[in-house]
Design an enzyme around this catalytic site. Structure first.
Site: not given
Length: 163
Positions: A25, A91, A61
């Site tokens: 990302f 977020h 992750e």
């Protein structure tokens, strides 16, 4: 702080193995971070066989992959690279905070140094500025911190003064 990293010499190693965990990302940011980390471990004398790169989906992750890598006992150090850019919702706070906390737990519970290269920025411009090639590259700084930690922990294990 970038100047301090630029003046620190990269320690040399004969035989350690490093895992670099990098988020996909914000790849336009994380790939230059990866290049900075790879340049640093090469300067430390590590060959391709001693550096394993693992890509993960995102910053969330990184701790899970780091824990798994550390638990194998194959790695002397980990370098975690990612980017979380603040948005309009909370977020950012959840992902950045929990990823940081998770990586700290990996280091403490597994006893393996984790170079922290997770950018947490207000915007993409700040992230790009921290991922440009050169001494201020945060991937480079994270790799350098992991390598220096290996030396420090070895000195402690051997009852010697640290580097």
């Amino acid at each position: 702080m970038a100047g301090a990293a630029a003046t620190r010499a990269v320690p040399r190693f004969d035989n350690i193995v490093v895992a670099i965990l990098v988020s996909r990302f914000h790849e336009e940011i994380t790939e230059p971070l990866l290049q900075g980390a790879l340049e640093t471990v090469r300067e430390a004398g590590l060959g391709e066989e001693n550096v394993h790169v693992f890509h993960v989906a995102g910053a969330w992750e990184l701790p899970m992959a780091g824990r798994r890598a550390a638990a194998t006992g194959r790695y002397d150090a980990l370098v975690a690279l990612g980017c979380v850019v603040r948005g309009e919702t909370p977020h950012f706070d959840y992902v950045a905070g929990e990823a940081a906390r998770g990586l700290a737990r990996v280091a403490l519970e597994q006893g393996v140094p984790v170079g922290f290269g997770l950018l947490t920025t207000d915007d993409e411009e700040q992230a790009r500025a921290r991922s440009v090639a050169g001494p201020g590259n945060k991937g480079r700084e994270a790799a350098l911190a992991a390598l220096e930690s290996v030396l420090t922990l070895r000195a402690i294990d051997n009852g010697q003064p640290g580097p």
